[in-house]
Scaffold this motif. Structure first.
Motif, PDB file in Angstrom:
ATOM      1  N   ALA A  20       0.816  -1.211   0.000  1.00 39.30           N
ATOM      2  CA  ALA A  20       0.000   0.000   0.000  1.00 39.30           C
ATOM      3  C   ALA A  20       0.854   1.268   0.000  1.00 39.30           C
ATOM      4  CB  ALA A  20      -0.920  -0.007   1.207  1.00 39.30           C
ATOM      5  N   ALA A  21       1.876   1.286   0.867  1.00 38.31           N
ATOM      6  CA  ALA A  21       2.703   2.491   0.972  1.00 38.31           C
ATOM      7  C   ALA A  21       3.370   2.802  -0.366  1.00 38.31           C
ATOM      8  CB  ALA A  21       3.747   2.320   2.064  1.00 38.31           C
ATOM      9  N   GLY A  22       3.862   1.738  -1.014  1.00 39.58           N
ATOM     10  CA  GLY A  22       4.533   1.926  -2.294  1.00 39.58           C
ATOM     11  C   GLY A  22       3.589   2.409  -3.383  1.00 39.58           C
ATOM     12  N   GLN A  23       2.384   1.859  -3.384  1.00 32.99           N
ATOM     13  CA  GLN A  23       1.396   2.290  -4.385  1.00 32.99           C
ATOM     14  C   GLN A  23       1.045   3.761  -4.212  1.00 32.99           C
ATOM     15  OE1 GLN A  23      -2.150  -0.099  -5.221  1.00 32.99           O
ATOM     16  NE2 GLN A  23      -1.142  -1.877  -4.324  1.00 32.99           N
ATOM     17  N   LEU A  24       0.864   4.150  -2.951  1.00 34.00           N
ATOM     18  CA  LEU A  24       0.505   5.550  -2.689  1.00 34.00           C
ATOM     19  C   LEU A  24       1.643   6.485  -3.075  1.00 34.00           C
ATOM     20  CD1 LEU A  24      -1.443   5.661   0.696  1.00 34.00           C
ATOM     21  CD2 LEU A  24      -2.277   6.206  -1.602  1.00 34.00           C
ATOM     22  N   VAL A  48      -7.361   8.846  -2.853  1.00 38.44           N
ATOM     23  CA  VAL A  48      -7.266   8.511  -4.277  1.00 38.44           C
ATOM     24  C   VAL A  48      -6.816   9.755  -5.022  1.00 38.44           C
ATOM     25  CG1 VAL A  48      -9.093   6.762  -4.224  1.00 38.44           C
ATOM     26  CG2 VAL A  48      -9.690   9.128  -4.762  1.00 38.44           C
ATOM     27  N   ARG A  49      -6.124   9.533  -6.109  1.00 35.53           N
ATOM     28  CA  ARG A  49      -5.679  10.673  -6.904  1.00 35.53           C
ATOM     29  C   ARG A  49      -6.463  10.746  -8.199  1.00 35.53           C
ATOM     30  NH1 ARG A  49       0.412  12.954  -8.085  1.00 35.53           N
ATOM     31  NH2 ARG A  49      -0.278  15.113  -7.987  1.00 35.53           N
ATOM     32  N   ILE A  50      -6.799  11.954  -8.599  1.00 30.56           N
ATOM     33  CA  ILE A  50      -7.492  12.144  -9.879  1.00 30.56           C
ATOM     34  C   ILE A  50      -6.462  12.075 -10.993  1.00 30.56           C
ATOM     35  CG2 ILE A  50      -8.887  13.700 -11.289  1.00 30.56           C
ATOM     36  CD1 ILE A  50     -10.140  14.748  -8.703  1.00 30.56           C
ATOM     37  N   ILE A  51      -6.596  11.028 -11.799  1.00 24.70           N
ATOM     38  CA  ILE A  51      -5.643  10.728 -12.859  1.00 24.70           C
ATOM     39  C   ILE A  51      -6.038  11.417 -14.156  1.00 24.70           C
ATOM     40  CG2 ILE A  51      -4.872   8.779 -14.299  1.00 24.70           C
ATOM     41  CD1 ILE A  51      -3.679   8.901 -11.474  1.00 24.70           C
ATOM     42  N   GLN A  52      -7.341  11.561 -14.337  1.00 22.54           N
ATOM     43  CA  GLN A  52      -7.827  12.177 -15.566  1.00 22.54           C
ATOM     44  C   GLN A  52      -9.229  12.735 -15.342  1.00 22.54           C
ATOM     45  OE1 GLN A  52      -7.843   9.529 -18.948  1.00 22.54           O
ATOM     46  NE2 GLN A  52      -7.502  11.217 -20.378  1.00 22.54           N
ATOM     47  N   VAL A  53      -9.494  13.865 -15.958  1.00 26.76           N
ATOM     48  CA  VAL A  53     -10.812  14.492 -15.856  1.00 26.76           C
ATOM     49  C   VAL A  53     -11.486  14.399 -17.219  1.00 26.76           C
ATOM     50  CG1 VAL A  53     -12.051  16.651 -15.407  1.00 26.76           C
ATOM     51  CG2 VAL A  53     -10.000  16.099 -14.080  1.00 26.76           C
ATOM     52  N   VAL A  63      -4.920   2.771  -3.631  1.00 25.49           N
ATOM     53  CA  VAL A  63      -4.360   1.459  -3.340  1.00 25.49           C
ATOM     54  C   VAL A  63      -5.340   0.386  -3.814  1.00 25.49           C
ATOM     55  CG1 VAL A  63      -3.629  -0.105  -1.511  1.00 25.49           C
ATOM     56  CG2 VAL A  63      -3.061   2.331  -1.384  1.00 25.49           C
ATOM     57  N   ASP A  64      -4.902  -0.431  -4.750  1.00 26.36           N
ATOM     58  CA  ASP A  64      -5.751  -1.476  -5.335  1.00 26.36           C
ATOM     59  C   ASP A  64      -7.093  -0.931  -5.804  1.00 26.36           C
ATOM     60  OD1 ASP A  64      -3.741  -3.285  -4.732  1.00 26.36           O
ATOM     61  OD2 ASP A  64      -4.575  -3.715  -2.748  1.00 26.36           O
TER      62      ASP A  64
END
Ligand SMILES: Nc1nc2c(ncn2[C@@H]2O[C@H](COP(=O)(O)OP(=O)(O)O)[C@@H](O)[C@H]2O)c(=O)[nH]1
Ligand SMILES: [Mg+2]
Ligand SMILES: [Zn+2]
Length: 347
Positions: A20-24, A48-53, A63-64
């Motif tokens: 999890a830490a690595g994914q974040l 969660v991060r917004i990857i695309q709008v 994470v997952d």
């Protein structure tokens, strides 16, 4: 016996690049964001991060977690949310580390959010007719204002005969800004940009169309498939038709934003960015006798005196004055508009 010692942290915690830490971290998560949430809220509403709008939806990753959700007001690519899976509308937007915005082209002049939480903005221009010192200064002011490190990237040096002259001009904006010259298609490009592309960093390519932003994104990603892989997982259709801004997570765990060319960047709310970009001229005008000096015919004008003595570059001064005026005009326009909107919304 180090090996079996449960007290030994390096053994007890998973390596930072996995789990999890690595994914974040690969997504750009840092203490700045973690400090805004309690561990309880983090487990109930995961970051969660917004990857695309997209027009009506957002592509988010955590994470997952990799999914498309309904759009939210006032967010942009790169934003972090504490994601409420039961009621996505209630997800909490985390305070931004940086924000790049511009005044949208066209008559409605709305403020347009370009990207949030960038660490570095690669301002790309090619060593040809695209090169414009005035435009570079604009981008640099925008980056400074946003709290993002500007790096000037001059592409297509393989096609240029006077690459060094372009580099010198770019460097004249400020000795503090790094200027990198490269052929975007070459393997070397990756190592030249690597100081800014470490794990956990978020970088973006800004600049006109055709200067090599997508080429550089793909070079960093190692190959095109990796750069678009994350999109494919959840949005099969959109794979080859990405026209919007999209964050790519690289194998090196750096997040990269490729942007479509912006034909026009109108500045708004960048007075601090302009001060930083033109620090010497800003300092000079503090010496004018009148604090609202227009630097024309006023007595005691330090700027006119510096022109007379040949101490400053006049075209640069003119570009600065133009940007200051444009910023003031747009900022005033938007402030008035916000006031009007507020008055309209009053019961
Ligand atoms: N010779 C050369 N061609 C380049 C370079 N950078 C980009 N190109 C080419 O210029 C075109 C536009 O590049 P692209 O990455 O799509 O530009 P973008 O619009 O900024 O994303 C492509 O055909 C690239 O192969 C460079 O440094 N040297
Ligand atoms: Mg492109
Ligand atoms: Zn003056």
């Amino acid at each position: 016996m180090l090996r079996d010692d449960p007290q030994n942290k390096s053994q007890a915690t998973p390596p930072a690049h996995s789990g999890a830490a690595g994914q974040l971290r690969a997504l750009g998560w840092s203490e700045y964001f973690a400090d805004q949430a309690t561990s309880a809220s983090l487990s109930q509403t995961p970051p969660v991060r917004i990857i695309q709008v997209h027009r009506n939806t957002l592509h988010i990753q955590g994470v997952d977690l990799d999914m498309i959700i309904q759009g939210l007001q006032g967010v942009t690519v790169g934003d972090w949310l504490l994601f409420d899976a039961d009621a996505p509308r209630n997800s909490q937007l985390l305070s931004r580390k940086s924000l790049i915005k511009r005044r949208a082209p066209g008559h409605d002049r709305k403020e347009q959010l370009i990207a949030a939480n960038l660490d570095t903005a690669f301002i790309v221009t090619s060593c040809n007719n695209d090169f414009s010192l005035a435009r570079l200064e604009r981008y640099v002011a925008m980056a400074h204002e946003a709290g993002v490190t500007p790096v000037i990237v001059l592409s297509k040096i393989d096609l240029a005969t006077k690459a060094r002259a372009f580099a010198e001009q770019a460097q004249s904006i400020s000795p503090q800004i790094s200027v990198v010259c490269l052929d975007a298609r070459s393997p070397e490009a990756i190592s030249l940009l690597s100081p800014w592309c470490q794990a956990g960093q978020t970088v973006a390519f800004l600049g006109s169309s055709g200067v090599g932003k997508s080429t550089l994104t793909n070079s960093l990603a190692g190959n095109e498939a990796i750069a678009t892989q994350d999109v494919r997982a959840s949005d099969h259709k959109g794979r080859h038709t990405t026209t919007g801004r999209q964050l790519h997570i690289l194998p090196s765990r750096c997040a990269v934003l490729d942007t479509p060319g912006m034909r026009e960047i109108q500045l708004t709310d960048v007075s601090i960015g302009l001060e930083e970009t033109f620090a010497d001229l800003h300092a000079l005008q503090q010496n004018c006798r009148f604090n609202d000096c227009a630097h024309n015919t006023e007595p005691g004008c330090a700027v006119q005196a510096a022109i007379a003595s040949g101490a400053i570059d006049v075209p640069r001064l003119q570009r600065w004055l133009k940007l200051v005026a444009e910023d003031a005009e747009n900022t005033k326009f938007l402030a008035n508009r916000k006031l009007r909107d507020r008055a309209k919304n009053k019961p």
